[in-house]
Write a protein that holds these residues in place. Sequence first.
Motif, PDB file in Angstrom:
ATOM      1  N   PHE A  26       0.797  -1.164  -0.149  1.00 15.13           N
ATOM      2  CA  PHE A  26       0.020   0.170  -0.009  1.00 15.13           C
ATOM      3  C   PHE A  26       0.682   1.158   0.126  1.00 15.13           C
ATOM      4  CE2 PHE A  26      -2.661   3.366   1.897  1.00 15.13           C
ATOM      5  CZ  PHE A  26      -3.728   3.096   1.421  1.00 15.13           C
ATOM      6  N   ILE A  27       0.614   2.301  -0.859  1.00 14.52           N
ATOM      7  CA  ILE A  27       1.316   3.493  -0.799  1.00 14.52           C
ATOM      8  C   ILE A  27       0.374   4.661  -0.837  1.00 14.52           C
ATOM      9  CG2 ILE A  27       1.646   3.479  -3.252  1.00 14.52           C
ATOM     10  CD1 ILE A  27       4.426   4.670  -3.030  1.00 14.52           C
ATOM     11  N   VAL A  28       0.842   5.688   0.122  1.00 11.32           N
ATOM     12  CA  VAL A  28       0.487   7.090  -0.066  1.00 11.32           C
ATOM     13  C   VAL A  28       1.398   7.959  -0.307  1.00 11.32           C
ATOM     14  CG1 VAL A  28      -0.958   8.843   1.305  1.00 11.32           C
ATOM     15  CG2 VAL A  28      -1.294   6.337   1.703  1.00 11.32           C
ATOM     16  N   ALA A  29       1.151   8.825  -1.379  1.00 10.68           N
ATOM     17  CA  ALA A  29       2.233   9.551  -1.974  1.00 10.68           C
ATOM     18  C   ALA A  29       1.499  10.867  -2.381  1.00 10.68           C
ATOM     19  CB  ALA A  29       3.184   8.902  -3.063  1.00 10.68           C
ATOM     20  N   LEU A  30       2.205  12.041  -2.021  1.00 12.01           N
ATOM     21  CA  LEU A  30       1.769  13.477  -2.268  1.00 12.01           C
ATOM     22  C   LEU A  30       2.959  13.906  -3.353  1.00 12.01           C
ATOM     23  CD1 LEU A  30       0.526  16.024   0.390  1.00 12.01           C
ATOM     24  CD2 LEU A  30       2.474  16.553  -1.403  1.00 12.01           C
ATOM     25  N   ALA A  31       2.678  14.559  -4.263  1.00 15.09           N
ATOM     26  CA  ALA A  31       3.235  15.312  -5.331  1.00 15.09           C
ATOM     27  C   ALA A  31       2.837  16.855  -5.434  1.00 15.09           C
ATOM     28  CB  ALA A  31       3.251  14.589  -6.816  1.00 15.09           C
ATOM     29  N   ASP A  32       3.747  17.653  -5.376  1.00 15.49           N
ATOM     30  CA  ASP A  32       3.399  18.933  -5.435  1.00 15.49           C
ATOM     31  C   ASP A  32       4.422  19.672  -6.616  1.00 15.49           C
ATOM     32  OD1 ASP A  32       2.799  21.536  -4.944  1.00 15.49           O
ATOM     33  OD2 ASP A  32       4.429  22.089  -3.179  1.00 15.49           O
ATOM     34  N   GLY A  33       3.522  19.887  -7.655  1.00 16.02           N
ATOM     35  CA  GLY A  33       4.159  20.122  -8.982  1.00 16.02           C
ATOM     36  C   GLY A  33       4.655  21.463  -9.153  1.00 16.02           C
ATOM     37  N   MET A  34       5.593  21.681 -10.181  1.00  9.51           N
ATOM     38  CA  MET A  34       6.521  22.906 -10.400  1.00  9.51           C
ATOM     39  C   MET A  34       6.407  23.210 -11.612  1.00  9.51           C
ATOM     40  SD  MET A  34       9.703  21.691  -8.064  1.00  9.51           S
ATOM     41  CE  MET A  34      10.544  21.454  -9.488  1.00  9.51           C
ATOM     42  N   GLY A  35       6.999  24.501 -11.911  1.00 10.27           N
ATOM     43  CA  GLY A  35       6.869  24.854 -13.356  1.00 10.27           C
ATOM     44  C   GLY A  35       5.732  25.564 -14.050  1.00 10.27           C
ATOM     45  N   GLY A  36       4.713  26.213 -13.063  1.00 11.68           N
ATOM     46  CA  GLY A  36       3.898  26.722 -13.778  1.00 11.68           C
ATOM     47  C   GLY A  36       2.684  26.058 -13.415  1.00 11.68           C
ATOM     48  N   THR A  97       8.337  18.001  -9.931  1.00 12.64           N
ATOM     49  CA  THR A  97       7.469  17.969  -8.986  1.00 12.64           C
ATOM     50  C   THR A  97       8.374  17.270  -7.720  1.00 12.64           C
ATOM     51  OG1 THR A  97       5.405  16.895  -8.121  1.00 12.64           O
ATOM     52  CG2 THR A  97       6.926  15.688  -9.445  1.00 12.64           C
ATOM     53  N   THR A  98       7.940  17.599  -6.488  1.00 10.57           N
ATOM     54  CA  THR A  98       8.322  17.081  -5.280  1.00 10.57           C
ATOM     55  C   THR A  98       7.672  15.773  -5.074  1.00 10.57           C
ATOM     56  OG1 THR A  98       6.748  18.013  -3.757  1.00 10.57           O
ATOM     57  CG2 THR A  98       8.810  19.368  -4.100  1.00 10.57           C
ATOM     58  N   LEU A  99       8.111  14.769  -4.281  1.00 11.26           N
ATOM     59  CA  LEU A  99       7.383  13.683  -4.078  1.00 11.26           C
ATOM     60  C   LEU A  99       7.616  12.994  -2.508  1.00 11.26           C
ATOM     61  CD1 LEU A  99       5.663  11.133  -4.990  1.00 11.26           C
ATOM     62  CD2 LEU A  99       7.979   9.877  -5.194  1.00 11.26           C
ATOM     63  N   VAL A 100       6.727  13.007  -1.725  1.00 10.17           N
ATOM     64  CA  VAL A 100       6.872  12.345  -0.382  1.00 10.17           C
ATOM     65  C   VAL A 100       5.719  11.340  -0.238  1.00 10.17           C
ATOM     66  CG1 VAL A 100       5.217  13.864   1.026  1.00 10.17           C
ATOM     67  CG2 VAL A 100       7.161  13.043   2.049  1.00 10.17           C
ATOM     68  N   GLY A 101       6.228  10.283   0.402  1.00  9.37           N
ATOM     69  CA  GLY A 101       5.370   9.042   0.652  1.00  9.37           C
ATOM     70  C   GLY A 101       5.534   8.329   1.820  1.00  9.37           C
ATOM     71  N   LEU A 102       4.464   7.759   2.018  1.00 12.18           N
ATOM     72  CA  LEU A 102       4.553   6.495   3.181  1.00 12.18           C
ATOM     73  C   LEU A 102       4.165   5.006   2.529  1.00 12.18           C
ATOM     74  CD1 LEU A 102       5.034   5.708   6.253  1.00 12.18           C
ATOM     75  CD2 LEU A 102       2.548   6.106   6.468  1.00 12.18           C
ATOM     76  N   PHE A 109       7.319  -0.774   6.590  1.00 10.67           N
ATOM     77  CA  PHE A 109       6.999   0.731   6.208  1.00 10.67           C
ATOM     78  C   PHE A 109       7.871   1.291   6.091  1.00 10.67           C
ATOM     79  CE2 PHE A 109       3.516  -0.496   8.954  1.00 10.67           C
ATOM     80  CZ  PHE A 109       2.276   0.139   8.553  1.00 10.67           C
ATOM     81  N   TYR A 110       7.936   2.266   4.931  1.00 11.53           N
ATOM     82  CA  TYR A 110       9.215   2.972   4.450  1.00 11.53           C
ATOM     83  C   TYR A 110       8.785   4.454   4.176  1.00 11.53           C
ATOM     84  CZ  TYR A 110      11.334  -1.495   3.226  1.00 11.53           C
ATOM     85  OH  TYR A 110      11.816  -2.640   3.306  1.00 11.53           O
ATOM     86  N   SER A 111       9.460   5.487   4.525  1.00 12.18           N
ATOM     87  CA  SER A 111       9.162   7.024   3.989  1.00 12.18           C
ATOM     88  C   SER A 111       9.881   7.055   2.730  1.00 12.18           C
ATOM     89  CB  SER A 111       9.648   7.804   5.172  1.00 12.18           C
ATOM     90  OG  SER A 111      11.111   7.842   5.281  1.00 12.18           O
ATOM     91  N   LEU A 112       9.338   7.916   1.789  1.00  9.64           N
ATOM     92  CA  LEU A 112      10.150   8.207   0.692  1.00  9.64           C
ATOM     93  C   LEU A 112       9.785   9.881   0.473  1.00  9.64           C
ATOM     94  CD1 LEU A 112       7.976   5.758  -1.721  1.00  9.64           C
ATOM     95  CD2 LEU A 112       9.844   5.202  -0.437  1.00  9.64           C
ATOM     96  N   ASN A 113      11.162  10.273  -0.078  1.00 14.34           N
ATOM     97  CA  ASN A 113      11.149  11.738   0.006  1.00 14.34           C
ATOM     98  C   ASN A 113      12.099  12.567  -1.110  1.00 14.34           C
ATOM     99  OD1 ASN A 113      10.651  14.485   0.808  1.00 14.34           O
ATOM    100  ND2 ASN A 113      12.750  14.526   1.678  1.00 14.34           N
ATOM    101  N   CYS A 114      11.549  13.109  -1.792  1.00 10.44           N
ATOM    102  CA  CYS A 114      12.413  13.889  -3.117  1.00 10.44           C
ATOM    103  C   CYS A 114      11.901  15.304  -2.933  1.00 10.44           C
ATOM    104  CB  CYS A 114      12.207  13.181  -4.338  1.00 10.44           C
ATOM    105  SG  CYS A 114      13.108  13.893  -5.647  1.00 10.44           S
ATOM    106  N   GLY A 115      12.647  16.299  -2.614  1.00  6.12           N
ATOM    107  CA  GLY A 115      12.233  17.739  -2.454  1.00  6.12           C
ATOM    108  C   GLY A 115      11.775  18.247  -1.163  1.00  6.12           C
ATOM    109  N   ASP A 116      10.718  18.939  -1.179  1.00  8.67           N
ATOM    110  CA  ASP A 116      10.420  19.822   0.197  1.00  8.67           C
ATOM    111  C   ASP A 116       9.207  19.663   0.695  1.00  8.67           C
ATOM    112  OD1 ASP A 116       9.282  21.312  -1.515  1.00  8.67           O
ATOM    113  OD2 ASP A 116       9.979  23.261  -0.780  1.00  8.67           O
TER     114      ASP A 116
END
Length: 227
Positions: A26-36, A97-102, A109-116
């Motif tokens: 199971f994965i929950v991930a959040l992406a915050d887009g950039m570039g307009g 985009t950034t990416l953070v996830g559980l 369980f793993y945390s994933l992180n790329c960005g802020d």
Amino acid sequence: MILVDNHFVRDDDYKTLLTLNHEDRFIVALADGMGGHNRGDVASSDILHNLQYYYHDIPLGLNASDFNEAIVGWLDSINNFVVSKGRADEQFKGMGTTLVGLAYYAGDFYSLNCGDSRLYRFRDGELTQLTTDHSLNTMLGSEKHSSVITNCIGGGCTNSYIDIVRLTDDIRRNDIYLLCSDGLTDMVHESRISRMLADGANANLLCEAAIEKGGLDNVSTCVIMIK
């Protein structure tokens, strides 16, 4: 944009309850887009849709090291995809985009992180940031958040990396995990976030708090409760 296993959330809200077994994933991930605005939306959507398919195709039976390699392999492939899309169509050049996830995989369980974007844990009344911002303020040792990020997916970043941390041994019942974009933390102080979670606030209330403060950026949040 948020991925909750096989469900995508952008402008609406979503709630689910899951019982996980050892062989489940199971994965929950959040992406915050950039570039307009348009390109940011496309980047976050492309990356989360790609992650959804990739994650559920990861073979069973991988140990922690092999799991890490699989996620790093995905990062390389999605970066190549984003760059290729920008070369093929000028309107997508530089999007990212950034990416953070559980993530839950085979009992771990793993945390994933790329960005802020950030992953927090709320336990016994204390809010703790579990991820490290890949941003200018972190490099400079400043507590004030900078909008200049030093790592992301796409966005012209040629050496993207992803932090992968095994959290299994530190997961407890009644923990609350919060995934959020900087649109929340730039507008709402951590002390208020902590108070709101203690009072039972859900993701919608956290977003509303950021909007009430001015909502200068997109606000994405996800609250996960461990029962």
